[in-house]
Design a protein around this motif. Structure first.
Motif, PDB file in Angstrom:
ATOM      1  N   SER A   1     -54.383 -46.255 -18.133  1.00 21.57           N
ATOM      2  CA  SER A   1     -55.048 -46.659 -19.377  1.00 21.57           C
ATOM      3  C   SER A   1     -54.614 -48.074 -19.714  1.00 21.57           C
ATOM      4  O   SER A   1     -53.428 -48.325 -19.970  1.00 21.57           O
ATOM      5  N   ILE A   2     -55.585 -48.993 -19.754  1.00 23.94           N
ATOM      6  CA  ILE A   2     -55.224 -50.405 -19.957  1.00 23.94           C
ATOM      7  C   ILE A   2     -54.786 -50.707 -21.391  1.00 23.94           C
ATOM      8  O   ILE A   2     -54.387 -51.825 -21.691  1.00 23.94           O
TER       9      ILE A   2
ATOM     10  N   HIS B   1     -59.017 -46.426 -17.121  1.00 25.18           N
ATOM     11  CA  HIS B   1     -59.406 -45.821 -18.391  1.00 25.18           C
ATOM     12  C   HIS B   1     -59.383 -46.902 -19.471  1.00 25.18           C
ATOM     13  O   HIS B   1     -58.374 -47.591 -19.651  1.00 25.18           O
ATOM     14  N   ILE B   2     -60.509 -47.062 -20.175  1.00 24.37           N
ATOM     15  CA  ILE B   2     -60.618 -48.108 -21.201  1.00 24.37           C
ATOM     16  C   ILE B   2     -60.898 -47.447 -22.550  1.00 24.37           C
ATOM     17  O   ILE B   2     -61.914 -46.760 -22.722  1.00 24.37           O
ATOM     18  N   ASP B   3     -60.011 -47.656 -23.504  1.00 20.42           N
ATOM     19  CA  ASP B   3     -60.125 -47.059 -24.836  1.00 20.42           C
ATOM     20  C   ASP B   3     -60.835 -48.014 -25.787  1.00 20.42           C
ATOM     21  O   ASP B   3     -60.375 -49.141 -25.983  1.00 20.42           O
TER      22      ASP B   3
ATOM     23  N   SER C   1     -59.242 -51.282 -30.874  1.00 20.25           N
ATOM     24  CA  SER C   1     -58.865 -51.772 -29.541  1.00 20.25           C
ATOM     25  C   SER C   1     -60.031 -52.526 -28.927  1.00 20.25           C
ATOM     26  O   SER C   1     -60.614 -53.370 -29.588  1.00 20.25           O
ATOM     27  N   PHE C   2     -60.379 -52.193 -27.691  1.00 19.90           N
ATOM     28  CA  PHE C   2     -61.315 -53.027 -26.937  1.00 19.90           C
ATOM     29  C   PHE C   2     -62.775 -52.862 -27.364  1.00 19.90           C
ATOM     30  O   PHE C   2     -63.135 -51.908 -28.034  1.00 19.90           O
TER      31      PHE C   2
ATOM     32  N   VAL D   1     -64.842 -56.218 -23.041  1.00 16.43           N
ATOM     33  CA  VAL D   1     -63.688 -55.943 -22.170  1.00 16.43           C
ATOM     34  C   VAL D   1     -64.140 -55.126 -20.949  1.00 16.43           C
ATOM     35  O   VAL D   1     -63.672 -55.338 -19.830  1.00 16.43           O
ATOM     36  N   VAL D   2     -65.105 -54.227 -21.182  1.00 16.82           N
ATOM     37  CA  VAL D   2     -65.664 -53.460 -20.049  1.00 16.82           C
ATOM     38  C   VAL D   2     -66.340 -54.440 -19.083  1.00 16.82           C
ATOM     39  O   VAL D   2     -66.148 -54.368 -17.861  1.00 16.82           O
TER      40      VAL D   2
ATOM     41  N   MET E   1     -63.689 -56.328 -17.196  1.00 16.93           N
ATOM     42  CA  MET E   1     -63.063 -55.445 -16.207  1.00 16.93           C
ATOM     43  C   MET E   1     -63.973 -55.289 -14.985  1.00 16.93           C
ATOM     44  O   MET E   1     -63.508 -55.263 -13.845  1.00 16.93           O
TER      45      MET E   1
ATOM     46  N   LEU F   1     -64.874 -47.357 -13.835  1.00 17.64           N
ATOM     47  CA  LEU F   1     -64.402 -47.609 -15.199  1.00 17.64           C
ATOM     48  C   LEU F   1     -64.775 -46.417 -16.072  1.00 17.64           C
ATOM     49  O   LEU F   1     -65.945 -46.060 -16.206  1.00 17.64           O
TER      50      LEU F   1
ATOM     51  N   VAL G   1     -64.780 -44.991 -19.649  1.00 19.07           N
ATOM     52  CA  VAL G   1     -64.729 -45.595 -20.985  1.00 19.07           C
ATOM     53  C   VAL G   1     -64.704 -44.518 -22.075  1.00 19.07           C
ATOM     54  O   VAL G   1     -65.637 -43.723 -22.207  1.00 19.07           O
TER      55      VAL G   1
END
Ligand code: DX5
Ligand code: ZN
Length: 220
Positions: free
Chosen positions: A8-9, A33-35, A46-47, A51-52, A55, A63, A65
């Motif tokens: 998880s970034i 994993h992007i939160d 957060s993102f 950001v996706v 990435m 990815l 999400v």
């Protein structure tokens, strides 16, 4: 089915995100994993879709999400267009979970539903035939570095049983929150397939050693 580890970034060094992503990839990350948090659905931010998109430019890994936002329908298209492979929406974030899952799939991505620690599996059972993934939160969503809620092990077990006895058994079970070298084994034994880990991996100066340890523990 192979078990997978998803760093998880959220716990990466944000000022050195590309460096951390490349390092995680070289160490054996299976997916990222992007939160995404909006400060409403969860008490943190957060993102964003950008950001996706960023990435997507620096890694070919899938990815994953995790949308912790109200009204996810408004953002699903931009998230998929930004390069998400899987989009996960919380059961309580919309009155129309079925529609959200359909939208994600129509846009060509994999779709998943997320259950909070207090969410009953019964509430999402009707989605089983159309989801690719179900994410079981093993902490209250919003922050990295929290302690695994031990009561969630039984919930994962029940979910795995439901999956085995259901005709719609074609989805993966993912766990998120407090995953480390002790809790991962409990989740794997209970039937989980994808393991998100943030602070355990990025909070160490031996990322490679730690991801290898997790991989060894869930090898199937
Ligand atoms: C929490 C997030 C998690 C978080 C996990 O709401 O959904 O993805 O990054 O962090 P750890 O592994 O530190 O509990
Ligand atoms: Zn998450």
């Amino acid at each position: 089915m192979t078990n997978k580890i998803a760093p998880s970034i959220l716990s990466a060094d944000i000022m050195n995100l590309e460096r951390d992503v490349k390092m995680a990839e070289a160490a054996g990350a299976d997916l990222f994993h992007i939160d995404i948090m909006d400060g409403h659905f969860v008490p943190n931010m957060s993102f964003s879709p950008s950001v996706v998109e960023g990435m997507r430019k620096i890694t070919d890994k899938p990815l994953d999400v995790h949308l912790m936002i109200d009204n996810p329908e408004e953002y699903i298209e931009s998230i998929v267009k930004a390069g998400a492979d899987t989009v996960l929406v919380h059961a309580e974030s919309t009155n129309h979970t079925y529609r959200s899952i359909q939208m994600i799939k129509q846009l060509g991505a994999k779709a998943g539903i997320v259950v909070n620690p207090g969410t009953a599996l019964e509430n999402v059972k009707e989605l089983f035939p159309i989801i690719d993934q179900i994410l079981v939160m093993t902490v209250n969503p919003g922050f990295g570095g929290q302690k695994f809620l031990s009561g969630m092990t039984k919930k994962i077990q029940r979910l795995d049983q439901l999956r085995q006895t259901s005709a719609a058994d074609d989805f993966q079970i993912e766990v998120d929150g407090g995953i480390n070298d002790e809790t991962i084994t409990k989740c794997a034994d209970a039937g989980a397939d994808i393991f998100v880990a943030g602070s355990y991996l990025f909070g160490s100066d031996d990322f490679e050693g730690r991801i290898n340890k997790l991989k060894d523990l869930v090898e199937d």
